[in-house]
Design an enzyme around this catalytic site. Structure first.
Site, PDB file in Angstrom:
ATOM      1  N   GLU A 187      -3.457   7.588  -4.339  1.00 19.74           N
ATOM      2  CA  GLU A 187      -3.244   6.368  -3.481  1.00 19.74           C
ATOM      3  C   GLU A 187      -3.147   5.254  -4.287  1.00 19.74           C
ATOM      4  O   GLU A 187      -3.935   5.191  -5.327  1.00 19.74           O
ATOM      5  CB  GLU A 187      -4.716   6.294  -2.599  1.00 19.74           C
ATOM      6  CG  GLU A 187      -4.385   5.028  -1.834  1.00 19.74           C
ATOM      7  CD  GLU A 187      -5.926   4.902  -1.035  1.00 19.74           C
ATOM      8  OE1 GLU A 187      -5.882   4.707   0.097  1.00 19.74           O
ATOM      9  OE2 GLU A 187      -7.104   4.628  -1.756  1.00 19.74           O
TER      10      GLU A 187
ATOM     11  N   TYR B 226       1.065  -1.152   0.094  1.00 18.90           N
ATOM     12  CA  TYR B 226       0.142   0.002  -0.079  1.00 18.90           C
ATOM     13  C   TYR B 226       0.971   1.359   0.077  1.00 18.90           C
ATOM     14  O   TYR B 226       2.012   1.198   0.761  1.00 18.90           O
ATOM     15  CB  TYR B 226      -0.894   0.130   1.184  1.00 18.90           C
ATOM     16  CG  TYR B 226      -1.729   1.287   1.438  1.00 18.90           C
ATOM     17  CD1 TYR B 226      -2.856   1.530   0.923  1.00 18.90           C
ATOM     18  CD2 TYR B 226      -1.249   2.319   2.162  1.00 18.90           C
ATOM     19  CE1 TYR B 226      -3.763   2.794   0.966  1.00 18.90           C
ATOM     20  CE2 TYR B 226      -1.854   3.578   2.088  1.00 18.90           C
ATOM     21  CZ  TYR B 226      -3.078   3.552   1.682  1.00 18.90           C
ATOM     22  OH  TYR B 226      -3.765   4.813   1.745  1.00 18.90           O
TER      23      TYR B 226
END
Length: 404
Positions: free
Chosen positions: A214, A126
């Site tokens: 993101e 992530y």
């Protein structure tokens, strides 16, 4: 301004950020054609289909019309993708981020399947970049635990979430990029590729004037490639004057219709869940007005800043937008006459009221500043069901009576 995944990936390519290849489509025939093209190029019959909406959780979401269909699906034939496209396009997808109303899907991203090489040595990470307002610095957030359950990771095992701060006046330093790659447990070719990836991603974040980017999942293949499989990107709307090409990517169908309408009149509007509509000039006064409404026992139904040049047209537009909310039980107009004259605003209120004609909820108008007394006299003599106040305490009392 939010961007779709396919748009964000195209922008990342400008900065040499490796992304999952895909084709955006709007109908079933385009989806089948995209499947055939990607399958031929990759030599794999497996292709992934992703609903394009401005919300996360698509993989766990469900289509209202076809409850067993999620917003992300791996297909393995042209017939398969035709069925999936039919189930998703034009239908409503509900995810944890859309709320129960969901969002209608008008586009799909047909993309290569990144899990072509089995589970041997592939990993999901992530990574995101945004502004940390507490430190006034950009921050890169990264974790070895990427994928659909990242929210659970942040809640249950926060120690697995790492952060690296970057001064906004400085580029990402080489030692910081290496630190992130080490923190993700990489070595060799994968380490080098991650250093390049995070450096280029940060350059994209700054160069595109993003407020957030993101990547989840950030994928490491078994042959040590580092690839953005998904991307959420938000661009600072205040920077769009520098990026006309990005402004053209705006998808108004994904935004609140009342907020879009307000923008067309240069009104700063945000819908809330309360029962008292607000029309104010100046963001600071608007915040104070919302506090006053809560102290009076109500809840603000919106934030609406008409700016310092309010006139009859903007006041009328503000009224129309506020009254589209069925929860509004009263409207408070709170104007400080500095640049704008109060009597001009009062005239605008009266004109808007007469034009709309069917206003059946209490309206409290508090005007203070330049020509405030003349403005109050205009409203009192108008014969309209508009209550006037000069002091903030008066306005609060009238609001309390209206909602009770």
């Amino acid at each position: 301004m939010n961007l779709h995944e396919y748009q964000a990936k195209e922008l990342l390519k400008r900065y040499k950020v490796p992304t999952q290849e895909g084709i955006a489509v709007s109908n079933i025939d385009e989806a089948v054609s995209a499947y055939n093209k990607i399958s031929a190029e990759t030599g794999s019959r497996f292709v992934v289909v992703k609903a394009q909406i401005h919300a996360g959780g698509r993989g766990k979401g469900r289509m209202v019309e076809v409850p067993d269909q999620s917003g992300v699906k791996v297909v393995k034939s042209a017939d398969d993708i035709a069925t999936v496209a039919k189930n998703i396009l034009g239908n409503t997808l509900v995810t944890i981020q859309t709320g129960p109303a969901g969002k209608v899907v008008s586009k799909l991203l047909v993309a290569q399947d990144m899990y072509y090489d089995g589970p041997s040595d592939r990993k999901e990470f992530y990574m995101s970049i945004l502004l940390d307002r507490a430190t006034k610095q950009n921050v890169i957030i990264y974790s070895t635990e990427g994928g659909m359950d990242i929210e659970d990771v942040a809640h249950n095992t926060p120690e697995k979430i790492n952060k690296e701060w970057v001064h906004p006046g400085m580029p990402l330093q080489a030692f910081q990029a290496r630190k992130i790659a080490f923190g993700l447990g990489l070595s060799g070719t994968a380490f080098k590729n991650m250093v390049k990836f995070v450096t280029n991603l940060y350059d994209a974040y700054v160069g595109l004037d993003c407020s957030m980017v993101e990547i989840n999942p950030l994928f490491k293949s078994s042959d040590d490639k580092i690839i953005a499989v998904d991307c959420k990107m938000n661009v600072d709307e205040n920077s769009l004057m520098r990026h006309p090409d990005l402004a053209e990517m705006r998808d108004k169908s994904e935004e609140d219709p009342t907020e879009v309408e307000a923008g067309e009149f240069n009104l700063n509007y945000v819908k809330l869940d309360g029962n008292v509509g607000c029309m104010v000039n100046g963001a600071g006064l608007a915040m104070a007005t919302m506090d006053m409404i809560k102290l009076a026992g109500g809840e603000p139904a919106n934030f609406l800043d008409v700016g310092g040049t309010a006139n009859a047209q903007t006041v009328e537009a503000g009224f129309r937008i506020i009254m589209k909310d069925p929860n509004v039980k009263a409207i408070l107009v709170n104007i400080f006459g500095g640049i704008v004259r109060c009597d001009r605003v009062a005239a605008g209120v009266i004109e808007a009221y007469n034009k709309m004609g069917n206003i059946n909820i209490p309206i409290i108008v508090r005007l203070q500043g330049t020509n405030a007394e003349a403005a109050k006299e205009l409203i009192v003599n108008s014969g309209l069901k508009v209550q006037s106040a000069i002091l903030l305490s008066e306005a609060a009392e009238l609001v309390q009576k209206a909602i009770n």
